[in-house]
Design a protein around this motif. Sequence first.
Motif, short mmCIF file in Angstrom:
data_model
loop_
_atom_site.label_atom_id
_atom_site.label_comp_id
_atom_site.label_asym_id
_atom_site.label_seq_id
_atom_site.Cartn_x
_atom_site.Cartn_y
_atom_site.Cartn_z
N SER A 145 34.96 38.96 39.93
CA SER A 145 36.32 38.85 39.40
C SER A 145 36.55 37.44 38.89
CB SER A 145 37.35 39.18 40.48
OG SER A 145 38.66 38.85 40.06
N LEU A 146 37.13 37.33 37.70
CA LEU A 146 37.56 36.03 37.20
C LEU A 146 38.92 35.66 37.77
CD1 LEU A 146 37.27 33.58 35.27
CD2 LEU A 146 38.40 34.99 33.51
N ASN A 147 39.79 36.64 37.90
CA ASN A 147 41.19 36.35 38.21
C ASN A 147 41.45 36.01 39.67
OD1 ASN A 147 43.99 36.25 37.24
ND2 ASN A 147 44.31 38.00 38.58
N ARG A 148 40.71 36.62 40.60
CA ARG A 148 41.00 36.39 42.02
C ARG A 148 40.71 34.95 42.42
NH1 ARG A 148 38.43 41.26 42.94
NH2 ARG A 148 36.69 40.24 43.97
N ASN A 149 41.45 34.46 43.40
CA ASN A 149 41.23 33.12 43.92
C ASN A 149 39.94 33.06 44.73
OD1 ASN A 149 43.65 32.11 42.84
ND2 ASN A 149 44.82 32.85 44.60
#
Length: 381
Positions: free
Chosen positions: A347-351
């Motif tokens: 995932s790019l978006n998850r922290n």
Amino acid sequence: SNGRVRPRSAFYKRVVMGELDAARDKAREQPAKLARDARSFGVEAGFLASAACAQLLAAGVHAPRAYRVEMRPDEASPIDSAFSMLLSDFSPEAGWTQVGLLDAGQARRSLAALARLHAFFWEGGAFSTSGGEAAAELEAAVWPAGMYTQPSMQPAAQFDRLAAKYTEHSERLGPRFHAAEELAGVDSERLQTLGQRLQRVARDAAAESHPFDDVAAGDGGAGGDAGGDAARRFRTLIHGDPKAANLLLHEGGAVGFIDFQWTGWGLAATDVAHHVCAALAPDALAQEGALLDHYHASLLAAAAEFGGAPSLPSRAQFQAQYVAAILDMGRIVFAYQWSRADFETPSLNRNGYNKDARCAAWLAARCDRALAEWERGRALG
């Protein structure tokens, strides 16, 4: 005809709340969060269209340039709010790229860029004292207290259920978390009781990390009603969500920021702690101290370049603020955000703490150390 060069590409961001599944769900089940989310898009649009943002761009901080912004907020019926922004494009053809987590070299670049953003708007600096109409417009556009982790934007029960939620979430993180090398220095008893120990100080840490948030100030924490007044000299504009997905890296070395929904007034150390916890890869986290030194030196240099600021924190003051902010990040991650952790699906978006087991383990270990630093600081008065 006006002498300006037409861009080769542009980015169009259109938000119609009623078209979003999550917004329709919140309209039924969490109307307060829907109103918050609708306002956040208004904050982003207002900031990007402001004269202050134009001045920031001219000072060499990279953010989207607003060609046109339209805002149709509806406070009485937030689900009917709509926003559109035609923005400059951080395109791959222009040399921009994104990464899932930042290595140490990339983290130095991002922290230096954050330092320039913070220095430009620092309380008592040139913009805050001589900004005139632009400064007044900015005050009206952004959150009085930036960042979605602040207590006023989270349920009160989060503080009371922290210990139980930490136990629940940490147990489901699995063997990759518990075997991570970042936990090697934390004995099992301290790891098991981390949620309980953090819960005891969570309200005070939140009050120190978000001194301009009304709920934090009035919540019986260390900040109290006077917390915001005491912290005013350290006030600056913070990005509010500087995770890796909200950064772009240029092949020439520049760093660009996007997604200003949670931009508002706060402490630089709170923004930096969020960035470190959410955006840095494990090897970069191992160089935390050197990276914080680099940020602080960059802040001093940028403030001098922008005309000086009378109330920049010393390195020791910044460290104390950062420790409180790390504990505050632990509060929201352990009590809430770990419910969405997934170490298997890219995932790019998850922290970072929700997509990399080592990042999650680092945060647990860092909170354990931060609790010891917090207690030493209180003992010294």
